[in-house]
Design a protein around this motif. Structure first.
Motif, mmCIF file in Angstrom:
data_model
loop_
_atom_site.group_PDB
_atom_site.id
_atom_site.type_symbol
_atom_site.label_atom_id
_atom_site.label_comp_id
_atom_site.label_asym_id
_atom_site.label_seq_id
_atom_site.Cartn_x
_atom_site.Cartn_y
_atom_site.Cartn_z
ATOM 1 N N GLY A 1 -7.078 -1.401 1.818
ATOM 2 C CA GLY A 1 -6.586 -2.742 2.117
ATOM 3 C C GLY A 1 -5.615 -2.831 3.270
ATOM 4 O O GLY A 1 -4.843 -3.794 3.342
ATOM 5 N N LEU B 1 0.853 -1.176 0.000
ATOM 6 C CA LEU B 1 0.000 0.000 0.000
ATOM 7 C C LEU B 1 0.897 1.237 0.000
ATOM 8 O O LEU B 1 1.616 1.497 0.966
ATOM 9 N N CYS C 1 -2.060 -7.704 2.327
ATOM 10 C CA CYS C 1 -1.261 -6.481 2.443
ATOM 11 C C CYS C 1 0.023 -6.806 3.195
ATOM 12 O O CYS C 1 -0.010 -7.211 4.356
ATOM 13 N N HIS D 1 -6.359 -5.930 4.777
ATOM 14 C CA HIS D 1 -6.434 -7.052 3.843
ATOM 15 C C HIS D 1 -5.356 -8.076 4.196
ATOM 16 O O HIS D 1 -4.204 -7.715 4.462
#
Length: 584
Positions: free
Chosen positions: A206, A145, A212, A209
């Protein structure tokens, strides 16, 4: 959207309910047009049922609700099948005419409202959020990210994409996010225009997530980067976080939340200055390796270690640079337009009268470190004209000006975005490389010069690549019996034989051996290897393939490690009775 408590005590972030918000926005904006259309349609149908008609025999009759509804449906949609169930009377035709014009007005109003909705910023943002979250939710590969897709983010994104790493991007500038559709990425990169300081947007991107694998905060706002690091530390404490900042205060506040990796390009440039002043070979090796695959060996240069320096620009970069130079016992003259500190020449360095006060003719070094590239270029040109023997340094703020700085041929060039991107890339692509670069200066300048000579002998002046191998059953199945054998001592030098000619050595140099938490830089050929060891190599692509064959192919490893040639096929191994010792 509020934070909620995880069943195990960990705080989580509620994601925006993008589907319901989009539907709610559509219904709210289209409520009036839909009501108008419904009223017009209802009145038209009701009127047709009340208008007197007649059948083919001339007897009076009225249209039923179903026939009226059916007639208005195909009339309002401009299909037009004719008059049903009988030919209309004048009153009915008069009512139909009025209904047609009313429906035209209603449809025009509805279509206009729909077009306005499509152009509405809130509606477009809601659709973008819904599409973005859907892409993120369905990602099945590990991804990073990236918050902030400016100069540093773009450089890092392309470098990681070339390694096959998946990315998700948040940025508050629409132009930056739009560039994701234009840039040549191997895989689709979901991007959203949003404030990275908003924890809900991080959740939608995310952060929670399961795929991630890390967060990289690269915005130009240190406070936003601090918030991203703080949010990641509170929501997912075990998630690796890398954050960019140029403020020592913000860096200290970041480290209060877990242990993020903080990248300060100005601070890093100061470390490079000290290394270049005292260990030019170590600085040359660092500059070569940190550029990554395909990098050409830079020239070894040594800045003046005595004399007076002139620095133009006394912002954060200027302060850090001056402190580092003075810490090494160098005299520094500072020129700045807006500084009121003692000992600083106040004025525009572009003016000859101000530059004359710095006495460039008696200086040994000059650094143009303002935040404006045109100013830095003009200052560097003026300084070189005044004293051609000066050691020139300059700060490049925008990548697009790289050709101009290359033409100037400055001795030192700081590109903050590029320096931060390279450092983060080194940490993410091959963490062993970053560890090597951190520990390498302690070995001394002579050791660095020998390593450069060794790399040059095996790789030439261009570095094809850096790679890591782990001696495990998964990555090196053909070496496990050799590593566990009591009959032989598994040494690193035995692994470096060429699979095509054992008397030759593969074109690779081992830079680091990591065993547990203990590291060995430049391991020698007689180092004994153990299962689980991690090795960092630099060399040619062919050497990487050769080493991979040795680690995974039992026939190749038999030749490389023991010098014995065995048949490759199972049948010939059974017929001749010669099988790889690693399979016995």
């Amino acid at each position: 959207m509020v934070a909620r408590q995880h069943p195990q005590g960990r705080t989580t972030v509620a994601r925006p309910t993008e589907p319901s918000s989009t539907i709610f926005l559509i219904l709210r904006r289209m409520r009036a047009p839909l009501i108008v259309l419904i009223v017009i349609f209802a009145v038209s149908v009701l009127g047709l049922t009340l208008m007197p008609g007649q059948d083919p025999s001339g007897r009076p009759t009225r249209m039923g609700f179903f026939d009226a509804f059916y007639f208005m449906s195909y009339t309002a949609t401009t299909i037009g099948y004719g008059e049903i169930p009988h030919t209309f009377t004048g009153a009915q035709r008069l009512w139909v005419i009025a209904s047609i014009y009313l429906s035209v007005v209603g449809w025009a109003y509805a279509i206009g409202s729909l077009l306005t909705l499509v152009r509405d910023r809130a509606f477009r943002e809601a659709l973008a959020l819904r599409r973005f979250t859907r892409q993120v939710v369905h990602m099945r590969e590990p991804f990073l990210l990236i918050v902030g897709y400016g100069q540093t983010g773009q450089l890092l994104g392309h470098a990681l994409d070339s390694l096959g790493r998946r990315l998700v991007v948040l940025d508050d500038t629409p132009e930056h996010v739009d560039s994701l559709d234009i840039d040549a990425y191997y895989a689709d990169v979901p991007g959203l225009v949003a404030d990275g300081a908003n924890p809900h947007m991080l959740g939608a991107a995310g952060l929670e997530h399961p795929q991630c694998e890390g967060v990289v905060a690269l915005t130009n706002n240190d406070e936003v980067n601090l918030t991203v690091a703080m949010t990641a530390a509170l929501i997912r404490p075990s998630l690796p976080v890398i954050a960019r900042t140029v403020s020592p205060v913000i860096e200290h506040r970041m480290r209060a939340f877990g242990s993020p990796t903080v990248v300060n390009p100005f601070d890093r440039f100061g470390d490079h200055i000290r290394l270049a002043l005292h260990q030019p070979s170590s600085f040359q090796l660092l500059a070569w390796l940190i550029k990554g695959e395909g990098a050409t060996r830079p020239e070894r240069g040594r800045p003046p270690t005595s004399g007076r320096w002139v620095v133009c620009g006394y912002g954060r970069f200027g302060h850090k640079l001056v402190d580092d130079l003075r810490a090494d016992g160098l005299e520094v003259t500072v020129i700045d337009l807006g500084s009121a500190e003692d000992g600083v020449i106040v004025g525009d360095a572009s003016e000859p009268s101000v530059m004359a006060q710095a006495s460039l003719s008696t200086a040994v070094g000059f650094v143009a470190g303002t935040h404006n590239d045109a100013t830095n270029l003009s200052l560097a040109a003026a300084a070189r004209k005044e004293n051609p023997a000066l050691f020139i340094g300059a700060r490049q703020n925008r990548p697009r000006n790289a050709p101009l700085f290359a033409t100037m041929d400055v001795d030192w060039l700081l590109v903050p975005a590029e320096m931060a991107a390279r450092e983060i890339y080194a940490q993410l692509s091959t963490p062993l490389t970053w560890r090597f670069l951190q520990e390498m200066p302690a070995r001394g300048d002579e050791w660095a010069a020998e390593t450069i000579a060794l790399l040059g002998a095996h790789c030439g002046s261009q570095l094809d690549g850096l790679w890591k191998v782990t001696l495990t059953a998964r990555e090196a199945p053909a070496l496990m019996a050799w590593l566990d054998s009591d009959a032989v001592t598994p040494r690193l030098g035995d692994l470096m034989h060429c699979p095509h000619d054992r008397d030759q050595r593969i074109a690779a140099v081992p830079l680091l051996l990591l065993r547990g938490d203990e590291s060995t830089l430049g391991p020698a050929d007689d180092v004994v290897l153990r299962p689980g060891d991690q090795l960092l190599f630099a060399g040619r692509r062919m050497a990487r393939r050769d080493l991979l064959d040795t680690m995974t192919n039992h026939v190749v490893s038999e030749y490389v490690l023991y010098g014995r040639t065995v048949p490759a096929g199972w049948l010939w191994q059974r017929v001749t009775g010669r099988k790889p010792s690693t399979l016995r």
